[in-house]
Design a protein around this motif. Structure first.
Motif, PDB file in Angstrom:
ATOM      1  N   ILE A  98       0.843  -0.997  -0.101  1.00  0.00           N
ATOM      2  CA  ILE A  98       0.069   0.075  -0.002  1.00  0.00           C
ATOM      3  C   ILE A  98       0.875   1.140   0.025  1.00  0.00           C
ATOM      4  N   ASN A  99       0.398   2.290  -0.652  1.00  0.00           N
ATOM      5  CA  ASN A  99       1.033   3.565  -0.254  1.00  0.00           C
ATOM      6  C   ASN A  99      -0.043   4.613  -0.208  1.00  0.00           C
ATOM      7  N   ASP A 100       0.111   5.690  -0.840  1.00  0.00           N
ATOM      8  CA  ASP A 100      -0.638   7.012  -0.369  1.00  0.00           C
ATOM      9  C   ASP A 100      -2.109   6.593  -0.078  1.00  0.00           C
ATOM     10  N   PRO A 101      -2.500   7.363   0.955  1.00  0.00           N
ATOM     11  CA  PRO A 101      -4.081   7.542   1.353  1.00  0.00           C
ATOM     12  C   PRO A 101      -4.746   8.271   0.051  1.00  0.00           C
TER      13      PRO A 101
ATOM     14  N   TYR B 259      -6.935   4.049  -0.226  1.00  0.00           N
ATOM     15  CA  TYR B 259      -5.422   3.965  -0.672  1.00  0.00           C
ATOM     16  C   TYR B 259      -5.095   3.317  -1.650  1.00  0.00           C
ATOM     17  N   GLN B 260      -3.793   3.597  -2.279  1.00  0.00           N
ATOM     18  CA  GLN B 260      -3.143   2.767  -3.216  1.00  0.00           C
ATOM     19  C   GLN B 260      -2.730   1.389  -2.665  1.00  0.00           C
ATOM     20  N   TRP B 261      -3.088   0.495  -3.662  1.00  0.00           N
ATOM     21  CA  TRP B 261      -2.884  -1.020  -2.947  1.00  0.00           C
ATOM     22  C   TRP B 261      -2.572  -1.779  -4.224  1.00  0.00           C
TER      23      TRP B 261
ATOM     24  N   GLN C  98       0.748  -2.230 -10.661  1.00  0.00           N
ATOM     25  CA  GLN C  98      -0.685  -2.666 -10.660  1.00  0.00           C
ATOM     26  C   GLN C  98      -1.520  -1.880  -9.487  1.00  0.00           C
ATOM     27  N   LYS C  99      -1.390  -0.598  -9.573  1.00  0.00           N
ATOM     28  CA  LYS C  99      -2.179   0.178  -8.391  1.00  0.00           C
ATOM     29  C   LYS C  99      -3.518  -0.054  -8.417  1.00  0.00           C
ATOM     30  N   HIS C 100      -4.152  -0.486  -7.632  1.00  0.00           N
ATOM     31  CA  HIS C 100      -5.557  -0.341  -7.470  1.00  0.00           C
ATOM     32  C   HIS C 100      -5.861   0.617  -6.481  1.00  0.00           C
TER      33      HIS C 100
ATOM     34  N   CYS D  77      -4.264   2.939 -11.284  1.00  0.00           N
ATOM     35  CA  CYS D  77      -5.353   3.883 -10.700  1.00  0.00           C
ATOM     36  C   CYS D  77      -4.464   4.687  -9.876  1.00  0.00           C
ATOM     37  N   TYR D  78      -3.897   5.849 -10.011  1.00  0.00           N
ATOM     38  CA  TYR D  78      -2.976   6.494  -9.275  1.00  0.00           C
ATOM     39  C   TYR D  78      -3.895   7.350  -8.296  1.00  0.00           C
ATOM     40  N   THR D  79      -3.174   8.084  -7.470  1.00  0.00           N
ATOM     41  CA  THR D  79      -3.754   8.749  -6.434  1.00  0.00           C
ATOM     42  C   THR D  79      -4.712  10.023  -6.631  1.00  0.00           C
ATOM     43  N   GLY D  80      -5.754  10.111  -5.812  1.00  0.00           N
ATOM     44  CA  GLY D  80      -6.686  10.969  -6.047  1.00  0.00           C
ATOM     45  C   GLY D  80      -7.644  11.269  -4.822  1.00  0.00           C
TER      46      GLY D  80
ATOM     47  N   PHE E  77       1.944  14.453 -14.485  1.00  0.00           N
ATOM     48  CA  PHE E  77       0.561  15.270 -14.401  1.00  0.00           C
ATOM     49  C   PHE E  77      -0.274  14.225 -13.372  1.00  0.00           C
ATOM     50  N   ARG E  78      -0.577  14.389 -12.306  1.00  0.00           N
ATOM     51  CA  ARG E  78      -1.321  13.650 -11.161  1.00  0.00           C
ATOM     52  C   ARG E  78      -1.640  14.045 -10.010  1.00  0.00           C
ATOM     53  N   ASP E  79      -2.481  13.232  -9.341  1.00  0.00           N
ATOM     54  CA  ASP E  79      -2.755  13.520  -7.922  1.00  0.00           C
ATOM     55  C   ASP E  79      -3.805  14.759  -7.746  1.00  0.00           C
ATOM     56  N   PRO E  80      -4.882  14.564  -8.449  1.00  0.00           N
ATOM     57  CA  PRO E  80      -5.789  15.583  -8.575  1.00  0.00           C
ATOM     58  C   PRO E  80      -6.612  15.905  -7.149  1.00  0.00           C
TER      59      PRO E  80
ATOM     60  N   TRP F 209       6.296  17.761  -8.220  1.00  0.00           N
ATOM     61  CA  TRP F 209       5.493  17.824  -6.640  1.00  0.00           C
ATOM     62  C   TRP F 209       4.380  16.895  -6.910  1.00  0.00           C
ATOM     63  N   GLU F 210       4.246  16.263  -5.997  1.00  0.00           N
ATOM     64  CA  GLU F 210       3.108  15.023  -5.751  1.00  0.00           C
ATOM     65  C   GLU F 210       2.141  15.508  -4.820  1.00  0.00           C
ATOM     66  N   CYS F 211       1.082  14.899  -4.876  1.00  0.00           N
ATOM     67  CA  CYS F 211      -0.190  14.971  -4.037  1.00  0.00           C
ATOM     68  C   CYS F 211      -0.156  16.128  -3.266  1.00  0.00           C
TER      69      CYS F 211
ATOM     70  N   PHE G 206       7.590   8.750   6.044  1.00  0.00           N
ATOM     71  CA  PHE G 206       6.556   9.676   5.710  1.00  0.00           C
ATOM     72  C   PHE G 206       6.485  10.261   4.577  1.00  0.00           C
ATOM     73  N   TYR G 207       5.185  10.313   3.832  1.00  0.00           N
ATOM     74  CA  TYR G 207       5.185  10.891   2.372  1.00  0.00           C
ATOM     75  C   TYR G 207       3.757  10.881   2.053  1.00  0.00           C
ATOM     76  N   ALA G 208       3.572  11.582   0.958  1.00  0.00           N
ATOM     77  CA  ALA G 208       2.175  11.814   0.255  1.00  0.00           C
ATOM     78  C   ALA G 208       0.941  11.505   1.225  1.00  0.00           C
TER      79      ALA G 208
ATOM     80  N   GLY H 123      -1.126   9.964   6.403  1.00  0.00           N
ATOM     81  CA  GLY H 123      -0.098   9.979   5.488  1.00  0.00           C
ATOM     82  C   GLY H 123       0.297   8.532   5.251  1.00  0.00           C
ATOM     83  N   TRP H 124       1.469   8.234   4.212  1.00  0.00           N
ATOM     84  CA  TRP H 124       1.694   6.949   3.934  1.00  0.00           C
ATOM     85  C   TRP H 124       3.107   6.567   4.739  1.00  0.00           C
ATOM     86  N   MET H 125       3.147   5.646   5.563  1.00  0.00           N
ATOM     87  CA  MET H 125       4.185   5.437   6.442  1.00  0.00           C
ATOM     88  C   MET H 125       5.268   4.562   5.346  1.00  0.00           C
TER      89      MET H 125
END
Ligand code: FRU
Length: 469
Positions: A35-38, A52-54, A63-65, A95-98, A155-158, A209-211, A271-273, A287-289
């Motif tokens: 898992i990563n970003d909430p 969350y990214q999984w 394969q981000k779900h 399916c990236y962060t949103g 270009f991401r993370d709306p 710059w992300e998220c 700690f990120y995103a 946050g993502w640990m």
């Protein structure tokens, strides 16, 4: 290999039964996969919705779900479901962060569809989906096709937000000269139009710059984002990638953000995103640990088949022109029995701890100028050193055998009394220094399952130490 909903659910249940000494008790994590970003944090139908990214199929960043759980108290969570799969042409490589927002009493999400063409060219689509009652998402349409002219496909993370009766979207982007930026879009009659690149004073602040998230406190805007490409300094930017915020005013007509300095939100290793949601006036951050591109520092991949955790919910408060972070009050319900001890006029003290604990340590410095407190796991240790002359705190993970090691250093002025609240889970620790002034998220992986001990040493006698846990 694609699992059916039933197979998936059976695997989650079976995974949750496995008792692994490194599995955390009150930090959100999945029984398998990475898992990563909430994502899509929101409050809807009486519950906090946490996506969350999984990657459920392995511990690689592919394969981000989107996964989903809901909670009303941050103690009990619903069974994780796979909310969204990368199964459309416009999100086939992730399916990236949103984010999520409610409109007409429905919960919508906007996320980035990531595509790699046959020639490995990257393409990004900002897409809309709608939440169904069971936490799954049905994809609706592409809102923004590819990036505007002058930018790369990073270009991401709306992040959607409302001002007056208008709807805006903020996203991370990279210029063709490889500089990190944010862009602002506005919806008019169902169409998203670019207002522009957000003008800031951060012209040389990394290559991406992300998220981004935007928060509004009384009359100030706070933009939180995760820049990549900052050089490490003595007291800041010590992780591979950073996360922080700037306080100011965003002019949504002109896309201009007048702001103060960039301040990091966390000084730990992991700690990120993060993402922030607002409910009943509270601003809650998860946050993502973890840290991108540092997979080798997390031994749960080989020994467990899962990677990473999310932080506990942290409430953000804007005070003295700074963001303070507090563990959400809900977590007080996790407390079981309390023990407390006091040591006056000493320079060394120790205590055995439960394997998971909330600890409050308060040390009235007195003559002491240097205070070290360490968590011992057998012969391994995680050490914190406060230096009152330098006004700094050092977190030293070099005494741990497995996982990432190293040192993190940041400025901290305890003004005569060091105060730390520590949430110690089995491998995830979050520390809140000086009543929320600074925070640090740390993962640690004791090789042997043993009873931890907390030991405090100072160069001179302190006046008083109190420890509640
Ligand atoms: C941040 C990030 C986002 C991206 C997502 C993909 O960790 O790189 O920018 O949308 O992860 O998982």
């Amino acid at each position: 290999m694609v699992w059916t909903k039933e197979e998936f659910s059976a695997k989650v249940r079976a995974g949750q039964q496995i008792k692994h000494p490194w599995k955390n008790a009150f930090h959100l994590e999945m029984p398998f996969g990475l898992i990563n970003d909430p994502n899509g944090l929101s409050f809807y139908q009486g519950k906090y919705q946490i996506f969350y990214q999984w990657n459920p199929y392995g511990c690689e960043h592919k394969q981000k779900h989107w996964g989903h759980v809901a909670t009303s108290d941050f103690i009990h969570y619903t069974e994780p479901v796979l909310a969204m799969k990368p199964d459309c042409w416009f999100d086939k490589d992730g399916c990236y962060t949103g984010c999520a927002f409610t409109e007409n009493e429905e919960l919508h999400v906007v996320y980035t569809g990531n595509v790699r063409t046959e020639t490995m060219e990257r393409q990004s689509y900002q897409c809309l989906a709608k939440a169904e009652a069971d936490g799954t998402l049905s994809k609706e349409k592409i809102l923004i096709e590819r990036q505007p002219a002058g930018y790369t496909a990073h270009f991401r993370d709306p992040y959607v937000f409302f001002r007056g009766n208008k709807k805006y979207l903020l996203a991370g982007i990279q210029t063709e000269n490889l500089a990190g930026r944010l862009v602002l879009y506005r919806e008019t009659a169902g169409k998203w139009e670019l207002v522009g690149e957000i003008a800031t004073d951060f012209n040389a602040m990394g290559y991406m710059w992300e998220c981004p998230n935007i928060l509004h406190f009384r009359d100030e805007d706070v933009i939180v984002f995760s820049p990549q490409g900052l050089k490490a300094e003595r007291y800041q930017y010590q992780n591979l990638y950073q996360t922080g915020y700037a306080i100011g005013t965003l002019d949504t007509e002109k896309a201009v953000f007048s702001h103060g300095k960039f301040t990091e939100l966390d000084h730990g290793f992991d700690f990120y995103a993060p993402q922030v949601m607002e409910h009943e006036g509270r601003k809650l951050l998860l946050g993502w640990m973890g840290m991108p591109e540092r997979d080798a520092e997390y031994p749960t991949r080989e020994n467990g088949g899962w990677m990473f955790s999310l932080t506990i919910p942290r409430e953000l408060v804007l005070k003295n022109h700074k963001i303070y972070q507090y563990p959400a009050v809900e977590l007080e319900k996790l407390r079981q029995k309390e023990q407390s001890s006091v040591a006056k006029g000493a320079h060394s003290w120790e205590q055995v701890l439960p394997r998971q604990a909330e600890i409050e340590l308060r040390i009235c410095l007195g003559k002491a100028k240097k205070i070290a407190y360490a968590f011992y796991f057998g012969a391994e240790r995680l050490v914190f050193i406060y230096d009152d002359t330098e006004k700094s705190m050092v977190i030293n993970r070099t005494g741990m055998k497995l996982g990432g090691r190293g040192i993190r250093r940041f400025k901290l002025d305890c003004k005569g009394e060091l105060h730390v609240r520590i949430f110690m889970d089995r491998t995830a620790m979050e520390c809140f220094f000086q009543q929320g002034e600074e925070a640090a998220a740390i993962l640690y992986f004791p090789e042997k399952e043993c009873v931890p001990e907390l030991s405090v040493q100072a160069d001179e006698d302190w006046n008083q130490l109190t420890c509640k846990c």
